[in-house]
Design a protein around this motif. Structure first.
Motif, PDB file in Angstrom:
ATOM      1  N   ARG B  26       5.010 -49.914  -7.574  1.00  0.00           N
ATOM      2  CA  ARG B  26       3.525 -50.070  -8.141  1.00  0.00           C
ATOM      3  C   ARG B  26       3.573 -48.789  -8.929  1.00  0.00           C
ATOM      4  O   ARG B  26       4.264 -48.000  -8.923  1.00  0.00           O
ATOM      5  CB  ARG B  26       2.397 -49.737  -7.044  1.00  0.00           C
ATOM      6  N   THR B  27       2.408 -49.007  -9.827  1.00  0.00           N
ATOM      7  CA  THR B  27       2.250 -47.989 -11.118  1.00  0.00           C
ATOM      8  C   THR B  27       0.962 -47.439 -10.881  1.00  0.00           C
ATOM      9  O   THR B  27      -0.014 -48.239 -10.756  1.00  0.00           O
ATOM     10  CB  THR B  27       2.625 -48.532 -12.384  1.00  0.00           C
ATOM     11  N   PHE B  28       0.716 -46.209 -11.121  1.00  0.00           N
ATOM     12  CA  PHE B  28      -0.636 -45.417 -10.988  1.00  0.00           C
ATOM     13  C   PHE B  28      -0.737 -44.460 -12.191  1.00  0.00           C
ATOM     14  O   PHE B  28       0.169 -44.064 -12.740  1.00  0.00           O
ATOM     15  CB  PHE B  28      -0.572 -44.826  -9.641  1.00  0.00           C
ATOM     16  N   ALA B  29      -1.917 -44.218 -12.323  1.00  0.00           N
ATOM     17  CA  ALA B  29      -2.351 -43.382 -13.350  1.00  0.00           C
ATOM     18  C   ALA B  29      -3.101 -41.998 -12.777  1.00  0.00           C
ATOM     19  O   ALA B  29      -3.975 -42.180 -11.969  1.00  0.00           O
ATOM     20  CB  ALA B  29      -3.276 -43.615 -14.444  1.00  0.00           C
ATOM     21  N   ILE B  30      -2.509 -40.901 -12.946  1.00  0.00           N
ATOM     22  CA  ILE B  30      -3.166 -39.582 -12.394  1.00  0.00           C
ATOM     23  C   ILE B  30      -3.607 -38.756 -13.529  1.00  0.00           C
ATOM     24  O   ILE B  30      -3.205 -38.518 -14.555  1.00  0.00           O
ATOM     25  CB  ILE B  30      -1.877 -38.781 -11.933  1.00  0.00           C
ATOM     26  N   TYR B  31      -4.779 -38.342 -13.269  1.00  0.00           N
ATOM     27  CA  TYR B  31      -5.661 -37.796 -14.176  1.00  0.00           C
ATOM     28  C   TYR B  31      -6.076 -36.495 -13.785  1.00  0.00           C
ATOM     29  O   TYR B  31      -6.335 -36.082 -12.879  1.00  0.00           O
ATOM     30  CB  TYR B  31      -7.114 -38.515 -14.433  1.00  0.00           C
TER      31      TYR B  31
END
Lengths: 358, 103
Positions: B26-31
């Protein structure tokens, strides 16, 4: 490739989805994240300056045109007003539709609504149409904004210099939407939740045009229509002149904007009217970069792009023979050479398309 | 019990920026928000399958690099068309200079 089917509901549309050409991953020039962030940064100041200049000039030209009406001395002022109404509105619609012109979202939205009215493109319908244009740029059967199909309809292109096809189609679609209907092709790219917005805007526009026509009848003069409506026709030539250069004569069904888009160096007045969309390869490769940063983006990645055309005239001199050739042999297109510093085209991605170039 | 996954170091993301984090297919975005806080959402735009990590972070909003769809990455709320569907968000905590996400 055989006869192209540009219908969004046709055979080529189905084929593009089946082969993975639709919603594909496109080529991008590598740019370090820090540089990309700097290029993407938003600002209000350049677009506020340009918008004050644009609307200020429009008010001045229209005011002088009205004051001199019906003398022929008013003609140059109408021509100038018309280009700002019927052509600069195209680029304002475009940039504010992307949401990149201003930093403040409401400023983008205001100018987008005004520009959409002037260019006669429903702001809700065309937002989705343009999203598809960026997903599937010049993919036959997928891109709803292909201005020059193959074989090219040159009579249509020339007629559009006076808005004779597109503007009338826009008004026709406005009436269609105002009747509470969404065209089947629109339904292919607009979510159902947006239909009421499309219809509401169309009805507001019909009311504005009805009021303008009523005023013209009441005073027995076309003067109100010289201000609202007709400049979409007599001022369209500049946006058609620059617009057909964006992709005309270049490849279709490829996933590298260097093959299907054209960057052209232009004079400062055309760049103001066109809001720097002459850097069109750059815009398609990185749509988040605001118009005022496109020259900087161009400088940063030009080593990886085909050489730009040096002028509008040079670009037409390149495109026109290609269009004429496409009349006889529609698979023909201009293949743009890359400089030695560029990453080569992925020939394996573009077997079908690239085989037809010279 | 929540499974916390070590996504990255706090110093690996500039303030008002985003990185991509892939885990278990899976792919995530960390801000990294402007207040020094951290957030996590699904990594792909809900409009089309585009990685948000290449987009622009402005305040607490992320803008998709392809079509300029905008989300509030704290809540996942879609703020601007062509996004109509909210992003899924995930809990985040900071421990020993590391960003941990619960997915």
């Amino acid at each position: 490739m055989g006869k192209r089917d540009y219908s969004l509901l046709g055979a080529d549309a189905k084929r593009a989805v089946e082969t993975g050409l639709a919603a594909a991953e496109w080529y991008h020039t590598d740019i370090p994240r820090a540089q990309m962030k700097a290029l993407m940064q938003r600002a209000d100041q350049p677009a506020i300056r340009d918008t004050i200049l644009l609307y200020g000039c429009m008010i001045a030209f229209a005011g002088i045109g009205i004051a001199l009406w019906p003398s022929w001395w008013s003609a140059p002022f109408w021509l100038a007003y018309g280009v700002l109404y019927g052509s600069a509105s195209d680029s304002r619609w475009h940039e504010c539709g992307h949401g990149t012109a201003f930093k403040t979202r409401t400023y983008n939205d205001w100018v987008y609504q005004i520009a959409s009215f002037m260019i006669v493109r429903n702001p809700h319908a065309w937002r989705w149409s343009h999203a598809r244009h960026h997903t599937d740029t010049i993919i036959v059967g997928r891109d709803p904004e292909i201005a020059l199909m193959r074989p090219p309809d040159l009579a249509r292109m020339i007629a559009n210099f006076l808005g004779l096809i597109d503007a009338w189609n826009g008004w026709g679609r406005m009436l269609y939407n105002a009747a509470g209907r969404i065209h089947p092709e629109e339904a292919d790219y607009i979510p159902e939740t947006e239909y009421p917005k499309v219809i509401r805007v169309a009805r507001i526009w019909v009311a504005i045009y009805a009021a303008t026509i009523a005023l013209a009848i009441a005073i027995g003069s076309i003067l109100p229509l010289m201000v609202i409506g007709l400049p979409r026709l007599y001022g369209a030539w500049h946006h058609v002149m620059t617009g057909v250069l964006q992709h005309g004569g270049l490849a279709d069904n490829v996933v590298d904007h260097r093959l299907n888009s054209r960057t052209v160096y232009m004079n400062p007045i055309s760049r103001f009217i066109y809001w720097n969309m002459n850097y069109h390869v750059e815009h398609h490769m990185f749509p988040m970069v605001p118009y005022h940063q496109l020259p900087a983006l161009h400088d940063r990645i030009k080593h990886d792009l085909p050489a730009p055309n040096r002028s509008i005239a040079e670009a037409f001199a390149e495109m026109w023979p290609a269009l004429k050739r496409q009349l006889r042999y529609e698979d023909y297109f201009l293949r743009r050479d890359l400089p030695p510093t560029a990453k080569p085209y992925r020939e394996d991605f573009h077997d079908g398309a690239l085989g037809a170039a010279e | 019990m929540t499974d916390w996954i070590d996504a990255c170091g706090t110093d690996e993301i500039d303030e008002e920026d985003v990185i991509r984090f892939d885990h278990d297919g899976r792919t995530f975005a960390i801000y990294h928000g402007p207040g020094g806080d951290f957030f996590c959402t699904d990594g792909l735009c809900t409009h089309e399958q585009v990685h948000l990590s290449e987009g622009l972070v402005m305040d607490y909003e992320i803008e998709c690099p392809k079509h300029n769809a905008t989300f509030d990455y704290r809540s996942g709320a879609a703020l601007r068309a062509p996004a109509c569907v909210n992003l899924t968000t995930y809990p985040v905590k900071i421990e020993d200079g590391r960003v941990l996400i619960a997915i």
